[in-house]
Design a protein around this motif. Structure first.
Motif, PDB file in Angstrom:
ATOM      1  N   GLY A   1      27.158 -37.348 -27.125  1.00  0.00           N
ATOM      2  CA  GLY A   1      26.194 -37.637 -28.184  1.00  0.00           C
ATOM      3  C   GLY A   1      26.659 -37.141 -29.538  1.00  0.00           C
ATOM      4  N   GLU A   2      26.212 -37.835 -30.567  1.00  0.00           N
ATOM      5  CA  GLU A   2      26.593 -37.486 -31.933  1.00  0.00           C
ATOM      6  C   GLU A   2      25.621 -36.495 -32.566  1.00  0.00           C
ATOM      7  OE1 GLU A   2      29.321 -38.396 -33.477  1.00  0.00           O
ATOM      8  OE2 GLU A   2      30.045 -39.705 -31.872  1.00  0.00           O
ATOM      9  N   ASN A   3      24.345 -36.608 -32.216  1.00  0.00           N
ATOM     10  CA  ASN A   3      23.328 -35.727 -32.796  1.00  0.00           C
ATOM     11  C   ASN A   3      23.328 -34.391 -32.044  1.00  0.00           C
ATOM     12  OD1 ASN A   3      20.881 -34.398 -33.504  1.00  0.00           O
ATOM     13  ND2 ASN A   3      20.054 -36.340 -34.232  1.00  0.00           N
ATOM     14  N   ARG A   4      23.921 -33.376 -32.655  1.00  0.00           N
ATOM     15  CA  ARG A   4      24.141 -32.109 -31.956  1.00  0.00           C
ATOM     16  C   ARG A   4      22.827 -31.394 -31.612  1.00  0.00           C
ATOM     17  NH1 ARG A   4      28.170 -28.235 -34.659  1.00  0.00           N
ATOM     18  NH2 ARG A   4      28.630 -27.580 -32.529  1.00  0.00           N
ATOM     19  N   LEU A   5      21.846 -31.496 -32.508  1.00  0.00           N
ATOM     20  CA  LEU A   5      20.587 -30.801 -32.254  1.00  0.00           C
ATOM     21  C   LEU A   5      19.846 -31.412 -31.065  1.00  0.00           C
ATOM     22  CD1 LEU A   5      19.262 -30.055 -35.861  1.00  0.00           C
ATOM     23  CD2 LEU A   5      20.412 -28.501 -34.259  1.00  0.00           C
ATOM     24  N   GLN A   6      19.823 -32.742 -31.013  1.00  0.00           N
ATOM     25  CA  GLN A   6      19.169 -33.402 -29.881  1.00  0.00           C
ATOM     26  C   GLN A   6      19.905 -33.098 -28.578  1.00  0.00           C
ATOM     27  OE1 GLN A   6      18.787 -37.593 -30.661  1.00  0.00           O
ATOM     28  NE2 GLN A   6      17.247 -37.324 -32.279  1.00  0.00           N
ATOM     29  N   VAL A   7      21.218 -33.136 -28.641  1.00  0.00           N
ATOM     30  CA  VAL A   7      22.027 -32.834 -27.458  1.00  0.00           C
ATOM     31  C   VAL A   7      21.811 -31.386 -27.025  1.00  0.00           C
ATOM     32  CG1 VAL A   7      24.397 -32.511 -26.650  1.00  0.00           C
ATOM     33  CG2 VAL A   7      23.780 -34.578 -27.898  1.00  0.00           C
ATOM     34  N   LEU A   8      21.707 -30.494 -28.000  1.00  0.00           N
ATOM     35  CA  LEU A   8      21.521 -29.087 -27.698  1.00  0.00           C
ATOM     36  C   LEU A   8      20.197 -28.849 -26.972  1.00  0.00           C
ATOM     37  CD1 LEU A   8      22.556 -26.198 -27.924  1.00  0.00           C
ATOM     38  CD2 LEU A   8      21.516 -26.065 -30.193  1.00  0.00           C
ATOM     39  N   GLU A   9      19.129 -29.512 -27.420  1.00  0.00           N
ATOM     40  CA  GLU A   9      17.824 -29.347 -26.779  1.00  0.00           C
ATOM     41  C   GLU A   9      17.845 -29.857 -25.338  1.00  0.00           C
ATOM     42  OE1 GLU A   9      14.642 -30.939 -29.060  1.00  0.00           O
ATOM     43  OE2 GLU A   9      15.145 -29.804 -30.862  1.00  0.00           O
ATOM     44  N   ARG A  10      18.453 -31.027 -25.131  1.00  0.00           N
ATOM     45  CA  ARG A  10      18.530 -31.572 -23.765  1.00  0.00           C
ATOM     46  C   ARG A  10      19.417 -30.702 -22.886  1.00  0.00           C
ATOM     47  NH1 ARG A  10      21.017 -36.203 -23.144  1.00  0.00           N
ATOM     48  NH2 ARG A  10      21.822 -36.488 -25.268  1.00  0.00           N
ATOM     49  N   GLY A  11      20.509 -30.240 -23.468  1.00  0.00           N
ATOM     50  CA  GLY A  11      21.425 -29.390 -22.701  1.00  0.00           C
ATOM     51  C   GLY A  11      20.803 -28.050 -22.345  1.00  0.00           C
ATOM     52  N   ALA A  12      20.002 -27.495 -23.261  1.00  0.00           N
ATOM     53  CA  ALA A  12      19.346 -26.219 -22.995  1.00  0.00           C
ATOM     54  C   ALA A  12      18.381 -26.343 -21.821  1.00  0.00           C
ATOM     55  CB  ALA A  12      18.620 -25.737 -24.241  1.00  0.00           C
ATOM     56  N   GLN A  13      17.645 -27.452 -21.749  1.00  0.00           N
ATOM     57  CA  GLN A  13      16.743 -27.676 -20.613  1.00  0.00           C
ATOM     58  C   GLN A  13      17.520 -27.725 -19.302  1.00  0.00           C
ATOM     59  OE1 GLN A  13      13.985 -30.935 -21.146  1.00  0.00           O
ATOM     60  NE2 GLN A  13      13.817 -30.548 -23.342  1.00  0.00           N
ATOM     61  N   LYS A  14      18.657 -28.406 -19.324  1.00  0.00           N
ATOM     62  CA  LYS A  14      19.488 -28.478 -18.124  1.00  0.00           C
ATOM     63  C   LYS A  14      20.020 -27.095 -17.740  1.00  0.00           C
ATOM     64  CE  LYS A  14      21.126 -33.276 -18.537  1.00  0.00           C
ATOM     65  NZ  LYS A  14      20.755 -33.689 -17.171  1.00  0.00           N
ATOM     66  N   CYS A  15      20.378 -26.314 -18.747  1.00  0.00           N
ATOM     67  CA  CYS A  15      20.904 -24.975 -18.471  1.00  0.00           C
ATOM     68  C   CYS A  15      19.842 -24.083 -17.828  1.00  0.00           C
ATOM     69  CB  CYS A  15      21.411 -24.335 -19.766  1.00  0.00           C
ATOM     70  SG  CYS A  15      23.019 -24.953 -20.331  1.00  0.00           S
ATOM     71  N   VAL A  16      18.611 -24.159 -18.332  1.00  0.00           N
ATOM     72  CA  VAL A  16      17.536 -23.352 -17.753  1.00  0.00           C
ATOM     73  C   VAL A  16      17.316 -23.737 -16.291  1.00  0.00           C
ATOM     74  CG1 VAL A  16      15.056 -22.856 -17.820  1.00  0.00           C
ATOM     75  CG2 VAL A  16      16.385 -22.878 -19.933  1.00  0.00           C
ATOM     76  N   ALA A  17      17.304 -25.053 -16.016  1.00  0.00           N
ATOM     77  CA  ALA A  17      17.129 -25.514 -14.634  1.00  0.00           C
ATOM     78  C   ALA A  17      18.291 -25.044 -13.764  1.00  0.00           C
ATOM     79  CB  ALA A  17      17.021 -27.032 -14.611  1.00  0.00           C
ATOM     80  N   GLN A  18      19.488 -25.054 -14.337  1.00  0.00           N
ATOM     81  CA  GLN A  18      20.676 -24.668 -13.582  1.00  0.00           C
ATOM     82  C   GLN A  18      20.726 -23.169 -13.300  1.00  0.00           C
ATOM     83  OE1 GLN A  18      24.357 -26.061 -15.390  1.00  0.00           O
ATOM     84  NE2 GLN A  18      25.484 -24.309 -14.591  1.00  0.00           N
ATOM     85  N   ILE A  19      20.259 -22.378 -14.262  1.00  0.00           N
ATOM     86  CA  ILE A  19      20.380 -20.926 -14.166  1.00  0.00           C
ATOM     87  C   ILE A  19      19.191 -20.279 -13.470  1.00  0.00           C
ATOM     88  CG2 ILE A  19      19.173 -20.148 -16.283  1.00  0.00           C
ATOM     89  CD1 ILE A  19      21.566 -18.485 -16.963  1.00  0.00           C
TER      90      ILE A  19
ATOM     91  N   ALA B   1      24.849 -20.232 -17.959  1.00  0.00           N
ATOM     92  CA  ALA B   1      24.943 -21.609 -17.458  1.00  0.00           C
ATOM     93  C   ALA B   1      25.545 -22.484 -18.551  1.00  0.00           C
ATOM     94  CB  ALA B   1      23.568 -22.132 -17.060  1.00  0.00           C
ATOM     95  N   THR B   2      26.306 -23.497 -18.141  1.00  0.00           N
ATOM     96  CA  THR B   2      26.886 -24.456 -19.086  1.00  0.00           C
ATOM     97  C   THR B   2      26.696 -25.869 -18.564  1.00  0.00           C
ATOM     98  OG1 THR B   2      29.063 -24.314 -18.044  1.00  0.00           O
ATOM     99  CG2 THR B   2      28.635 -22.821 -19.884  1.00  0.00           C
ATOM    100  N   THR B   3      26.588 -26.803 -19.491  1.00  0.00           N
ATOM    101  CA  THR B   3      26.491 -28.210 -19.126  1.00  0.00           C
ATOM    102  C   THR B   3      27.135 -29.042 -20.232  1.00  0.00           C
ATOM    103  OG1 THR B   3      24.972 -29.954 -18.391  1.00  0.00           O
ATOM    104  CG2 THR B   3      24.239 -28.594 -20.229  1.00  0.00           C
ATOM    105  N   SER B   4      27.561 -30.240 -19.905  1.00  0.00           N
ATOM    106  CA  SER B   4      28.215 -31.114 -20.880  1.00  0.00           C
ATOM    107  C   SER B   4      27.427 -32.403 -21.042  1.00  0.00           C
ATOM    108  CB  SER B   4      29.651 -31.435 -20.439  1.00  0.00           C
ATOM    109  OG  SER B   4      30.428 -30.257 -20.375  1.00  0.00           O
ATOM    110  N   LEU B   5      27.266 -32.849 -22.295  1.00  0.00           N
ATOM    111  CA  LEU B   5      26.544 -34.078 -22.597  1.00  0.00           C
ATOM    112  C   LEU B   5      27.241 -34.808 -23.740  1.00  0.00           C
ATOM    113  CD1 LEU B   5      22.828 -32.823 -22.562  1.00  0.00           C
ATOM    114  CD2 LEU B   5      23.901 -34.306 -20.867  1.00  0.00           C
TER     115      LEU B   5
END
Length: 231
Positions: free
Chosen positions: A101-119, A95-99
């Motif tokens: 943001g400058e803070n990559r770690l924060q973006v990565l955590e939010r994006g990972a949650q979206k990916c789990v929901a998507q997949i 799964a992939t998602t786009s967000l």
């Protein structure tokens, strides 16, 4: 029965986010009725088990708009379903998602949650399919039988297994040497089913009795005690 592991190829700088993703996935699996294993299944343990291998990644691009720098991040989550005994990949899901943001770690955590929901729906379907295949699908086993008396007896046991054990589709004697036969067994179902049927009193009284020495993954090692059915 599932063990979730973070892929050995996971980039260390994203490990904290990968652990959080693992925990999110674990909660969904538990809610869906899967049994989660705390450690990878020992190949000698009875019953099937699957490994869910996950990794997460992020790539970022920047663009300019009216003197404003915009950072767009693409987060991906890759999952493989693995059969532990052979380290064989049974299925994959991504799964992939786009967000922004400058803070990559924060973006990565939010994006990972979206990916789990998507997949999730796809992953759940593939896990159930892989589990069903583990229990009832075709596989090749290696059976080693010690304490055979001669080559003819080794061939006779091959015929017995092929003719009167449910689930066995084919048996080939690969090698006979020093009272030991090595067989390739085409089986439909889990190896425990084969052992259970061969251990039943009707089978041992009619054909041959044996002692189980080892069952590791798709390899079964037994010692012949007495053969009842002779040509």
């Amino acid at each position: 029965r599932v063990f979730i592991q973070i892929s050995p190829a996971q980039r260390p700088e994203f490990m904290a986010a990968a652990v959080k993703t693992k925990n999110i996935l674990a909660e969904r699996l538990q809610q869906a009725g899967f049994i989660l294993l705390a450690t990878p299944q020992n190949p000698e343990a009875p019953g099937p088990g699957l490994i869910v291998d996950l990794s997460i990644e992020i790539s970022s691009t920047q663009s300019q708009y009216q003197d404003i720098t915009i950072t767009l991040n693409e987060i991906s989550c890759s999952i493989s379903i693995i059969r532990p005994s052979e380290n064989k990949i049974l299925a994959t899901a991504t799964a992939t998602t786009s967000l922004p943001g400058e803070n990559r770690l924060q973006v990565l955590e939010r994006g990972a949650q979206k990916c789990v929901a998507q997949i999730w729906k796809t992953l759940r379907k593939k896990l159930l399919s892989a589990w069903e295949h583990e229990l009832y699908g075709p596989r090749e086993l290696i059976m080693v039988i010690h304490s055979l008396h001669n080559y003819n007896e080794a061939k006779q046991i091959s015929k017995i297994l092929k003719a009167d054990v449910s689930g066995i589709q084919d048996v080939r004697l690969l090698k006979y040497n020093r009272k030991t036969g090595v067989y390739a067994v085409q089986l439909k179902g889990w190896p425990d089913f084969l052992i259970n049927e061969m251990s039943m009193s009707y089978f041992q009284n009619k054909y041959f009795s044996f002692t189980i020495e080892k069952v590791v993954g798709n390899k079964i090692v037994i010692k012949l005690n007495q053969i009842m059915c002779k040509n």
